[in-house]
Every structure is written in structure tokens, then in C-alpha cells.
Motif scaffolding. Structure first.
Motif, short mmCIF file in Angstrom:
data_model
loop_
_atom_site.label_atom_id
_atom_site.label_comp_id
_atom_site.label_asym_id
_atom_site.label_seq_id
_atom_site.Cartn_x
_atom_site.Cartn_y
_atom_site.Cartn_z
N ARG A 1 0.84 -1.19 0.00
CA ARG A 1 0.00 0.00 0.00
C ARG A 1 0.88 1.24 0.00
NH1 ARG A 1 -4.90 1.23 4.23
NH2 ARG A 1 -5.67 2.99 3.08
N ARG A 2 0.54 2.21 -0.80
CA ARG A 2 1.33 3.44 -0.95
C ARG A 2 1.17 4.33 0.28
NH1 ARG A 2 0.24 8.59 -2.26
NH2 ARG A 2 1.70 9.75 -3.55
N ASN A 3 2.29 4.91 0.73
CA ASN A 3 2.25 5.90 1.81
C ASN A 3 1.82 7.25 1.26
OD1 ASN A 3 2.90 4.73 4.30
ND2 ASN A 3 5.09 4.78 3.85
N PHE A 4 1.15 8.03 2.08
CA PHE A 4 0.85 9.41 1.70
C PHE A 4 2.15 10.20 1.71
CE2 PHE A 4 -3.25 7.99 3.34
CZ PHE A 4 -4.11 8.47 2.37
N VAL A 5 2.26 11.20 0.82
CA VAL A 5 3.45 12.05 0.76
C VAL A 5 3.01 13.51 0.71
CG1 VAL A 5 4.89 10.31 -0.38
CG2 VAL A 5 3.62 11.94 -1.76
N THR A 6 3.93 14.38 1.10
CA THR A 6 3.67 15.81 1.02
C THR A 6 3.35 16.19 -0.42
OG1 THR A 6 5.17 16.21 2.86
CG2 THR A 6 4.67 18.10 1.45
N GLY A 7 2.26 16.92 -0.60
CA GLY A 7 1.85 17.34 -1.94
C GLY A 7 0.66 16.57 -2.47
N ASP A 8 0.30 15.43 -1.86
CA ASP A 8 -0.89 14.69 -2.28
C ASP A 8 -2.14 15.53 -2.00
OD1 ASP A 8 0.53 12.44 -3.07
OD2 ASP A 8 0.05 11.28 -1.28
N ILE A 9 -3.13 15.41 -2.84
CA ILE A 9 -4.42 16.07 -2.63
C ILE A 9 -5.40 15.03 -2.11
CG2 ILE A 9 -6.33 17.31 -3.71
CD1 ILE A 9 -4.26 18.46 -5.66
N VAL A 10 -6.08 15.35 -1.03
CA VAL A 10 -6.95 14.39 -0.36
C VAL A 10 -8.31 15.01 -0.04
CG1 VAL A 10 -5.01 13.14 0.67
CG2 VAL A 10 -6.07 15.02 1.93
N VAL A 17 -22.34 14.24 4.18
CA VAL A 17 -22.43 13.55 2.90
C VAL A 17 -21.10 13.71 2.15
CG1 VAL A 17 -23.74 13.43 0.75
CG2 VAL A 17 -24.88 14.09 2.87
N ARG A 18 -20.66 12.68 1.44
CA ARG A 18 -19.35 12.70 0.78
C ARG A 18 -19.15 13.85 -0.19
NH1 ARG A 18 -18.85 6.48 -0.86
NH2 ARG A 18 -19.44 5.74 1.19
N ASN A 19 -20.20 14.27 -0.87
CA ASN A 19 -19.99 15.33 -1.88
C ASN A 19 -19.73 16.70 -1.26
OD1 ASN A 19 -22.60 15.80 -1.02
ND2 ASN A 19 -23.42 16.12 -3.07
N VAL A 20 -19.70 16.79 0.06
CA VAL A 20 -19.35 18.06 0.70
C VAL A 20 -18.10 17.93 1.57
CG1 VAL A 20 -21.68 19.02 0.64
CG2 VAL A 20 -20.95 17.70 2.62
N TRP A 21 -17.38 16.80 1.47
CA TRP A 21 -16.13 16.66 2.21
C TRP A 21 -15.14 17.69 1.67
CZ3 TRP A 21 -15.09 10.67 2.18
CH2 TRP A 21 -15.99 10.04 3.05
N PRO A 22 -14.42 18.39 2.55
CA PRO A 22 -13.46 19.39 2.08
C PRO A 22 -12.22 18.75 1.45
CG PRO A 22 -13.43 19.26 4.47
CD PRO A 22 -14.52 18.36 4.01
N MET A 23 -11.63 19.46 0.51
CA MET A 23 -10.41 19.04 -0.14
C MET A 23 -9.24 19.69 0.59
SD MET A 23 -9.70 18.88 -4.26
CE MET A 23 -10.62 20.35 -4.48
N ALA A 24 -8.10 18.98 0.66
CA ALA A 24 -6.93 19.51 1.35
C ALA A 24 -5.67 19.00 0.65
CB ALA A 24 -6.93 19.07 2.81
N ILE A 25 -4.55 19.63 0.97
CA ILE A 25 -3.26 19.18 0.47
C ILE A 25 -2.40 18.79 1.67
CG2 ILE A 25 -2.27 21.50 0.41
CD1 ILE A 25 -0.81 20.54 -2.20
N ILE A 26 -1.65 17.72 1.53
CA ILE A 26 -0.80 17.25 2.62
C ILE A 26 0.44 18.14 2.71
CG2 ILE A 26 0.59 15.34 3.49
CD1 ILE A 26 -1.46 13.43 2.30
N GLU A 27 0.66 18.71 3.88
CA GLU A 27 1.80 19.58 4.15
C GLU A 27 2.93 18.85 4.86
OE1 GLU A 27 2.37 23.01 3.54
OE2 GLU A 27 0.74 22.69 2.12
N GLY A 28 2.62 17.77 5.55
CA GLY A 28 3.63 17.01 6.28
C GLY A 28 3.08 15.64 6.66
N VAL A 29 3.98 14.70 6.92
CA VAL A 29 3.58 13.34 7.29
C VAL A 29 4.29 12.93 8.57
CG1 VAL A 29 3.07 12.62 4.93
CG2 VAL A 29 5.35 12.27 5.83
#
Length: 76
Positions: A1-10, A17-29
Motif C-alpha cells: 500500500r502506498r504511503n501518503f506524501v507531502t503534496g498529495d491532494i486528499v 455527505v461525501r460530496n461536501v467533504w473538504p479538499m486539502a493538500i498534505i503539508e507534512g507526514v
């Protein structure tokens, strides 16, 4: 399984409800001794009322990978 890395969009899982989940970018792990990422620092976009961007820390069980950093780099 791939690890999350800085710069991934999640997406940040929430009780809504899922269609209102906020989007974010990973700044650190934060990884354990084996190198597996267990939690991440996320930067959210500006809020609707124009406040500054928020930085949150969340376990990986509360986020969903949307776009890998490598995909973003390859598309440029």
C-alpha cells in the motif's frame, strides 16, 4: 500500500455527505519506526467567510487520496 506524501491532494472524511467533504493538500507526514505514515498535516483552502487557511492534523483513516503528487508533476 502506498504511503501518503507531502503534496498529495486528499478529501477529509467527515460525518456529512461525501460530496461536501473538504479538499486539502498534505503539508507534512508523521511516520512510525517502520516508515509507515500514520498521520498527516493538512492545509485546507480558505473558508467560506474568507478566513486564513487552516492547518489540521488527522490520522490517515480520516482521509481519502484524490490525486497523487506524482500525477500532478507529470501533467505539467
Amino acid at each position: 500500500r502506498r504511503n501518503f506524501v507531502t503534496g498529495d491532494i486528499v478529501l477529509l472524511k467527515q460525518e456529512s455527505v461525501r460530496n461536501v467533504w473538504p479538499m486539502a493538500i498534505i503539508e507534512g507526514v508523521n511516520a512510525d519506526l517502520d516508515g509507515s505514515v500514520r498521520s498527516v498535516q493538512l492545509r485546507l483552502g480558505k473558508s467560506r467567510n474568507g478566513d486564513q487557511r487552516q492547518i489540521l492534523e488527522r490520522p490517515i483513516s480520516k482521509i481519502v487520496l484524490l490525486v497523487e503528487k506524482e500525477t500532478l508533476i507529470n501533467e505539467r
